[in-house]
Scaffold this motif. Structure first.
Motif, PDB file in Angstrom:
ATOM      1  N   LEU A 159     -27.857  14.728 -73.138  1.00  0.00           N
ATOM      2  CA  LEU A 159     -27.065  13.527 -73.465  1.00  0.00           C
ATOM      3  C   LEU A 159     -27.827  12.254 -73.090  1.00  0.00           C
ATOM      4  O   LEU A 159     -27.781  11.260 -73.815  1.00  0.00           O
ATOM      5  CB  LEU A 159     -25.705  13.588 -72.767  1.00  0.00           C
ATOM      6  N   THR A 160     -28.553  12.301 -71.971  1.00  0.00           N
ATOM      7  CA  THR A 160     -29.329  11.109 -71.599  1.00  0.00           C
ATOM      8  C   THR A 160     -30.465  10.892 -72.598  1.00  0.00           C
ATOM      9  O   THR A 160     -30.734   9.747 -73.002  1.00  0.00           O
ATOM     10  CB  THR A 160     -29.889  11.244 -70.161  1.00  0.00           C
ATOM     11  N   ALA A 161     -31.108  11.981 -73.026  1.00  0.00           N
ATOM     12  CA  ALA A 161     -32.139  11.851 -74.070  1.00  0.00           C
ATOM     13  C   ALA A 161     -31.506  11.248 -75.321  1.00  0.00           C
ATOM     14  O   ALA A 161     -32.118  10.426 -76.017  1.00  0.00           O
ATOM     15  CB  ALA A 161     -32.757  13.207 -74.371  1.00  0.00           C
ATOM     16  N   GLY A 162     -30.252  11.631 -75.597  1.00  0.00           N
ATOM     17  CA  GLY A 162     -29.530  11.093 -76.760  1.00  0.00           C
ATOM     18  C   GLY A 162     -29.293   9.588 -76.629  1.00  0.00           C
ATOM     19  O   GLY A 162     -29.480   8.828 -77.588  1.00  0.00           O
ATOM     20  N   ILE A 163     -28.883   9.167 -75.448  1.00  0.00           N
ATOM     21  CA  ILE A 163     -28.614   7.731 -75.223  1.00  0.00           C
ATOM     22  C   ILE A 163     -29.903   6.923 -75.448  1.00  0.00           C
ATOM     23  O   ILE A 163     -29.922   5.923 -76.172  1.00  0.00           O
ATOM     24  CB  ILE A 163     -28.083   7.497 -73.779  1.00  0.00           C
ATOM     25  N   TYR A 164     -30.993   7.396 -74.873  1.00  0.00           N
ATOM     26  CA  TYR A 164     -32.250   6.632 -74.961  1.00  0.00           C
ATOM     27  C   TYR A 164     -32.849   6.663 -76.363  1.00  0.00           C
ATOM     28  O   TYR A 164     -33.346   5.646 -76.847  1.00  0.00           O
ATOM     29  CB  TYR A 164     -33.258   7.144 -73.911  1.00  0.00           C
TER      30      TYR A 164
ATOM     31  N   SER B 294     -19.555  10.394 -74.764  1.00  0.00           N
ATOM     32  CA  SER B 294     -19.030   9.225 -75.482  1.00  0.00           C
ATOM     33  C   SER B 294     -20.062   8.094 -75.473  1.00  0.00           C
ATOM     34  O   SER B 294     -20.242   7.392 -76.469  1.00  0.00           O
ATOM     35  CB  SER B 294     -17.743   8.712 -74.834  1.00  0.00           C
ATOM     36  N   GLN B 295     -20.733   7.941 -74.336  1.00  0.00           N
ATOM     37  CA  GLN B 295     -21.753   6.891 -74.234  1.00  0.00           C
ATOM     38  C   GLN B 295     -22.865   7.144 -75.264  1.00  0.00           C
ATOM     39  O   GLN B 295     -23.298   6.219 -75.962  1.00  0.00           O
ATOM     40  CB  GLN B 295     -22.329   6.893 -72.810  1.00  0.00           C
ATOM     41  N   ALA B 296     -23.307   8.405 -75.367  1.00  0.00           N
ATOM     42  CA  ALA B 296     -24.363   8.749 -76.333  1.00  0.00           C
ATOM     43  C   ALA B 296     -23.878   8.475 -77.760  1.00  0.00           C
ATOM     44  O   ALA B 296     -24.604   7.894 -78.582  1.00  0.00           O
ATOM     45  CB  ALA B 296     -24.768  10.211 -76.167  1.00  0.00           C
ATOM     46  N   GLU B 297     -22.632   8.870 -78.039  1.00  0.00           N
ATOM     47  CA  GLU B 297     -22.103   8.671 -79.401  1.00  0.00           C
ATOM     48  C   GLU B 297     -21.904   7.182 -79.702  1.00  0.00           C
ATOM     49  O   GLU B 297     -22.156   6.723 -80.814  1.00  0.00           O
ATOM     50  CB  GLU B 297     -20.796   9.451 -79.571  1.00  0.00           C
ATOM     51  N   ASN B 298     -21.462   6.449 -78.684  1.00  0.00           N
ATOM     52  CA  ASN B 298     -21.213   5.011 -78.898  1.00  0.00           C
ATOM     53  C   ASN B 298     -22.487   4.238 -79.237  1.00  0.00           C
ATOM     54  O   ASN B 298     -22.429   3.194 -79.877  1.00  0.00           O
ATOM     55  CB  ASN B 298     -20.558   4.378 -77.665  1.00  0.00           C
ATOM     56  N   VAL B 299     -23.630   4.754 -78.766  1.00  0.00           N
ATOM     57  CA  VAL B 299     -24.873   4.043 -79.103  1.00  0.00           C
ATOM     58  C   VAL B 299     -25.566   4.671 -80.321  1.00  0.00           C
ATOM     59  O   VAL B 299     -26.671   4.294 -80.669  1.00  0.00           O
ATOM     60  CB  VAL B 299     -25.845   3.944 -77.902  1.00  0.00           C
ATOM     61  N   GLY B 300     -24.914   5.664 -80.944  1.00  0.00           N
ATOM     62  CA  GLY B 300     -25.418   6.133 -82.241  1.00  0.00           C
ATOM     63  C   GLY B 300     -25.908   7.568 -82.307  1.00  0.00           C
ATOM     64  O   GLY B 300     -26.340   8.010 -83.376  1.00  0.00           O
ATOM     65  N   ALA B 301     -25.851   8.324 -81.205  1.00  0.00           N
ATOM     66  CA  ALA B 301     -26.259   9.734 -81.295  1.00  0.00           C
ATOM     67  C   ALA B 301     -25.152  10.516 -81.994  1.00  0.00           C
ATOM     68  O   ALA B 301     -23.973  10.211 -81.825  1.00  0.00           O
ATOM     69  CB  ALA B 301     -26.498  10.301 -79.893  1.00  0.00           C
ATOM     70  N   ARG B 302     -25.546  11.514 -82.792  1.00  0.00           N
ATOM     71  CA  ARG B 302     -24.539  12.370 -83.434  1.00  0.00           C
ATOM     72  C   ARG B 302     -24.539  13.728 -82.748  1.00  0.00           C
ATOM     73  O   ARG B 302     -25.593  14.345 -82.591  1.00  0.00           O
ATOM     74  CB  ARG B 302     -24.873  12.558 -84.916  1.00  0.00           C
ATOM     75  N   VAL B 303     -23.353  14.169 -82.318  1.00  0.00           N
ATOM     76  CA  VAL B 303     -23.246  15.469 -81.636  1.00  0.00           C
ATOM     77  C   VAL B 303     -22.733  16.485 -82.650  1.00  0.00           C
ATOM     78  O   VAL B 303     -21.712  16.265 -83.311  1.00  0.00           O
ATOM     79  CB  VAL B 303     -22.301  15.391 -80.423  1.00  0.00           C
ATOM     80  N   ILE B 304     -23.468  17.583 -82.791  1.00  0.00           N
ATOM     81  CA  ILE B 304     -23.058  18.649 -83.706  1.00  0.00           C
ATOM     82  C   ILE B 304     -22.828  19.908 -82.868  1.00  0.00           C
ATOM     83  O   ILE B 304     -23.679  20.281 -82.055  1.00  0.00           O
ATOM     84  CB  ILE B 304     -24.144  18.899 -84.786  1.00  0.00           C
TER      85      ILE B 304
END
Ligand code: NAP
Length: 320
Positions: free
Chosen positions: A27-32, A79-89
């Protein structure tokens, strides 16, 4: 989709950056990567949120003055990752082919996905003894992480199960917090490094129960009250009185699907460059407990997730 990707990926979905795993590292990799405009997709696997979803109270993740709950922290992180644009599948990678680029993944749903960059962040699972009474008291006196839960047993009596470096390290850590620590080991010699053994045996408040295995975790509505220990020799069972049992018999990194994709060490952990996250394959990075057998903390996994994202971004820059 790049021309190269569309030419080679057939009916596969192509993504720029795919992160495999949705624990603290993924998730942190997703945020960055999302904030670097790399449009990451996070494949969440079987346990979205990772090992933190099976802990309760967390008071060592920086930034929270009060105790927080592990599952809550991971929901916030997602939610933080998704809010900055990562898509979770919500899908599981069953096979990763890194022999050509773009990298190719088979998913449990039957889909095929390709990616320019892959970040592996699949984590690890603690091994458990497998007793019914152990799972009954999980989170109520039974733990697999002294650094996470030791403080809840301040000035109380606890046991650590195992004879490797982790068990000895956890026993030493707990000895500074708890009244007494009993190390329960199934043989008459430890697997841990000699220097660790020397430290252990010097501690006044640690005793070792040699040639013993846990037969049953005893307890009541307050949680764990003791352990019934069987003998691996010819001695009778005995009961010890403890409020906590820390199982430290090893971890299994979740890397089976990647055995042919990147170099693993003989315990199955992904081999990454020293001080970085590059794996044996250019364009594939790894972070968190699938690489790290030493620190194993949510905050270190998150830190490595950040490093993997920055390494991936730099690597993509080098390709252009
Ligand atoms: P480990 O070295 O595999 O040791 C596991 C221990 O648990 C062994 O003593 C084993 O007993 C015992 N065990 C396994 N299954 C059991 C069962 N079902 N019931 C009772 N006991 C059981 O695992 P680890 O200590 O987690 O270490 C994993 C790796 O990380 C090692 O390479 C270790 O050196 C490394 N590590 C390094 C550090 C450090 O450098 N600071 C710290 C922690 C870990 P037997 O001995 O009888 O097999």
């Amino acid at each position: 989709m790049t021309d190269h990707a569309s030419a080679t990926a057939d009916a596969a979905l192509h993504e720029h950056v795919v992160i495999i795993g949705a624990g603290a590292a993924g998730l942190t990799a997703g945020i960055y990567t999302a904030r670097a405009n790399l449009s990451p997709v996070i494949l969440a696997g079987l346990q979205p949120g990772g090992q933190m979803t099976i802990t309760t109270d967390v008071e060592n993740y920086p930034g929270f003055a009060e105790v927080i709950q592990g599952p809550w922290l991971m929901t916030e992180m997602q939610s933080q990752a998704e809010n900055v644009g990562a898509r979770v599948i919500y899908d599981l990678v069953t096979d990763l082919d890194t022999s050509a680029r773009p990298f190719r993944m088979k998913l449990d749903s039957g889909k095929v996905m390709t990616a320019d960059v892959v970040i592996l962040a699949t984590g690890a699972q603690a091994r458990w003894l497998g007793l019914e009474s152990e799972s009954a008291f999980n989170g109520r006196g039974v733990s697999a992480c002294a650094t996470c839960d030791g403080f809840f047993y301040k000035d109380r009596d606890v046991a650590v199960i195992g004879g490797g470096n982790t068990a000895v390290e956890e026993a030493l850590y707990l000895a500074n917090i708890c009244r007494s620590v009993t190390l329960v080991h199934r043989r008459d010699s430890l697997r841990a490094e000699q220097i660790m053994q020397d430290r252990l045996l010097k501690k006044d408040n640690i005793t070792v129960e040699w040639n013993r295995a846990v037969a049953e975790v005893l307890g009541d509505e307050t949680g764990v009250t003791g352990l019934r220990l069987s003998s691996t020799g010819n001695d009778d069972d005995k009961v010890i009185s403890v409020h906590g049992m820390f199982v430290a018999i090893g971890h299994d990194p979740a890397t089976k699907a990647f055995a042919d994709a990147v170099a693993l060490d003989d315990e199955g952990y992904i081999i990454a460059e020293a001080g970085g996250t590059r794996t044996s394959v250019d364009g594939v990075f790894a972070a968190g407990d699938c690489v790290d057998k030493i620190y194993r903390q949510a905050v270190t996994a998150a830190g490595m997730g950040c490093m993997a994202a920055l390494d991936a971004e730099r690597w993509l820059g080098e390709q252009e």
